[in-house]
Scaffold this motif. Structure first.
Motif, PDB file in Angstrom:
ATOM      1  N   LEU A  47       0.957  -1.050   0.032  1.00 43.88           N
ATOM      2  CA  LEU A  47       0.168   0.138  -0.092  1.00 43.88           C
ATOM      3  C   LEU A  47       0.500   1.503   0.342  1.00 43.88           C
ATOM      4  O   LEU A  47       0.503   2.186  -0.611  1.00 43.88           O
ATOM      5  N   GLU A  86       2.389   1.793  -3.059  1.00 41.01           N
ATOM      6  CA  GLU A  86       1.334   2.724  -4.343  1.00 41.01           C
ATOM      7  C   GLU A  86       0.923   3.916  -4.417  1.00 41.01           C
ATOM      8  O   GLU A  86      -0.330   4.827  -4.391  1.00 41.01           O
ATOM      9  N   ARG A 126      -0.709   5.061  -1.635  1.00 38.54           N
ATOM     10  CA  ARG A 126      -1.904   5.223  -0.966  1.00 38.54           C
ATOM     11  C   ARG A 126      -1.769   6.602   0.327  1.00 38.54           C
ATOM     12  O   ARG A 126      -0.752   6.555   0.846  1.00 38.54           O
TER      13      ARG A 126
END
Length: 274
Positions: A132, A135, A137
């Motif tokens: 995550l 990415e 995020r």
């Protein structure tokens, strides 16, 4: 020494409710021959504006209040909040929450009798969290109540504070795992307020009863950082004709508007019941 404060956010013009709260704190300090401090809670730079901050000084001076200089502005102390957040991270007491607001609302619907935030310390594996983060995020740093309970041991059951002269046992579950910071922002209201109160030697926090739940969390943060716990006083709210709290968006009741329309400070005192 008795020390209290008024801590508005410059996200709009002050209104009648602010006037009542500021006077209540100011006059309590005068009666106790103590200190009255003005703090500008301008950590939310997306909503805070210089003209609103300037109006705060003008309105409060017009009401007859005076305060110590210099005025502490939260935007100038982000490094302190980041250091505190890093301290909690090193103790393993906060965790990254990647849930969106939509998914949190779904949690609330699924657990209607749980904490208001419905956020539970959902452990991610190292691999899941790494993915995550890779990415890019967005995430929030949440305080884990379960880890805090384990960390404090027997002290957890002793958490409490004085509010309106009565001892109140802390009920932490009502707030759940609250947000203390975000990916690109080192502080929430809760973290900054606790650190600021300690830095400024605040002994008495005087504010509206709409914030009566807040000390239940703040006393936990104060214990975690080994900071003193002030006494709390929650005063009545100033309501409009419909029984609703005044809001900054209601321009008709801003102090700036009333002052421009010829209303005097004494008339405002009468309006708020002082």
């Amino acid at each position: 020494m008795f020390t209290t404060r008024f801590a508005p956010s410059p996200t709009g013009y002050l209104h009648l409710g602010h006037a009542f709260s500021a006077w209540t704190a100011f006059e309590a300090a005068q009666q106790a021959k103590g200190r009255f401090i003005l703090r500008i809670e301008d950590s939310d730079q997306t909503r805070c504006r210089p003209e609103f901050e300037a109006a705060i000084y003008e309105d409060l001076a017009w009401l007859g209040l005076s305060w110590e200089q210099p005025v502490r502005r939260q935007s100038e102390h982000m490094d302190e909040y980041q250091a505190a957040l890093s301290q909690l991270e090193s103790l393993g007491l906060i965790y990254r929450c990647f849930k969106t607001r939509k998914s949190l609302m779904a949690d609330i619907a699924a657990a209607p009798h749980g904490p208001v935030s419905a956020s539970v310390d959902h452990a991610l594996t190292v691999a899941q969290e790494a993915r995550l983060l890779a990415e890019n995020r967005p995430f929030a740093w949440r305080l884990s109540l379960s880890r805090c309970r384990q960390y404090l041991g027997a002290r957890w059951e002793d958490l409490g504070f004085l509010a309106n002269g009565n001892w109140v046992k802390a009920d932490l579950e009502r707030l759940g795992d609250v947000v203390l910071g975000r990916k690109e922002f080192p502080s929430s209201y809760h973290l900054a307020s606790v650190l600021d109160d300690a830095a400024q030697g605040i002994t008495h926090v005087i504010r509206g009863e709409d914030l009566a739940d807040v000390p239940h969390l703040h006393v936990l943060l104060q214990v975690l950082f080994d900071l003193p716990t002030p006494e709390y006083h929650h005063h009545r709210l100033i309501l409009d004709a419909d029984g609703k709290r005044y809001a900054k968006r209601n321009q008709a009741v801003t102090l700036r508007s009333m002052r421009e329309n010829g209303t005097s400070p004494n008339q405002i005192r009468a309006l708020v019941g002082l």
